[in-house]
Write an enzyme that holds these catalytic residues in place. Structure first.
Site: not given
Length: 339
Positions: A69, A73, A101, A201
């Site tokens: 992740r 980002h 974040n 996910h």
């Protein structure tokens, strides 16, 4: 996260898959990035990063989805330049402290450990952007047996601004499919890439605050629930996430994959088809004929998903990279060099 950041985010992987499937990522040749970039300047670079990730996952398997992740980002804000790793200063709030974040993104200490070992072996040679890209690959490999080669040669950015994170960059948990497709298109990624990468996910957890409106206040009226959620699953979510959890600072979490939360598999897509996913940004994939077809295909073919996931990760890792004399090679990933 409480966005999809808090979902990807609080990801806690409970077990590491025992088997390994080698897949070959297919990606276009790049004149600026190449596999084996550190073959001569720091031949042990990728081994050093992998060892750091392996040690981290032994302590806490939740670092695997966290590092994947973090890479996502990073690449979606200013490109894959390691800017998400930079600390805020008295005069600047960095990406790391955006609500997207902080406190949800995890694994910064893993990158710092790897970088310290690299600096001891090969000073001022391996960029933090490459360290993070390697670490995301190693997380997918150690957690799900998804192995692929990573083109390297990225340079580190010197700018990190909190305000840029949510400014048409990192998508949100309530985004509909058209918004998600547009968000990925801005980064040079396709709808197919978006659906494929959403499969991450399959591990991790989501903060309740990322979807409480969906189960408690869907139409703006207290007590209404999104009718697209499978009723028994909706009732279970309500039990785990009462209205009091509608706060981004509330620590309550639920598995993103309610069926096989410990496995890095393609169950995510089966859950989308069964309407058993907590986030709007996941369920919305069925509202487009195009993305729904991709979901159905990946739900039926796990090996195909793993191969496509590897290729999509490589493609994402090339978004707006700095190369050559651009940027710098940070000596410490959390602070720009002072020349």
């Amino acid at each position: 996260m409480s966005p999809p950041w808090l979902a990807f985010c609080a990801a806690v992987l409970l077990a590491v898959a025992a088997t390994s499937t080698v897949v070959r990522a297919s990606y276009p040749p790049s004149s600026s990035l190449k596999v084996g970039f550190y073959k001569h300047s720091c031949p042990q670079a990728e081994d050093i990063v992998r060892d750091a990730v392996r040690r981290a996952l032994a302590r806490n398997p939740g670092f695997a989805p966290g590092l994947i992740r973090m890479h996502f980002h990073d690449c979606f804000v200013r490109g894959c330049d390691g800017s998400v790793l930079i600390n805020s200063t008295a005069g600047n709030t960095a990406e790391k402290d955006s609500v997207a974040n902080n406190p949800s993104v995890r694994g910064f200490e893993v990158i710092d450990d790897a970088k310290a070992a690299l600096e001891a072996a090969c000073p001022r040679t391996v960029s933090c952007a490459d360290v993070l890209t390697f670490a995301a690959r190693d997380s997918a490999s150690l957690a799900g047996g998804i192995n692929y080669k990573v083109p390297a040669g990225r340079r580190d950015g010197r700018v990190s601004l909190s305000d840029e994170v949510l400014d048409n960059n990192v998508p949100g948990p309530t985004d509909e499919v058209a918004e998600l497709i547009a968000s990925f298109r801005r980064k040079g990624l396709s709808a197919d890439d978006m659906v494929t990468l959403s499969g991450a996910h399959t591990i991790g957890r989501s903060h309740c605050s990322s979807f409480t409106q969906r189960i408690h206040n869907f139409t703006g009226k207290v007590g209404t629930t999104d009718p697209s959620i499978e009723p028994y699953y909706a009732a279970d979510l309500k039990r785990q996430c009462p209205m009091s959890t509608d706060d981004i600072n509330d620590p309550t979490v639920v598995p993103l994959d309610v069926v096989t939360p410990r496995e890095f598999d393609n169950q995510y897509y089966k859950n989308v088809l069964a309407h058993k996913v907590p986030l709007t940004s996941d369920q919305t994939l069925l509202t487009s004929r195009r993305t729904a077809a991709i979901v159905k295909s990946l739900a039926a073919k796990e090996r195909a998903w793993k191969a496509k996931f590897a290729a999509a990760m490589v493609k994402m890792g090339k978004v707006h990279v700095l190369t050559g004399d651009e940027g710098e090679i940070r000596e410490k990933c959390f602070v720009i060099n002072h020349h």
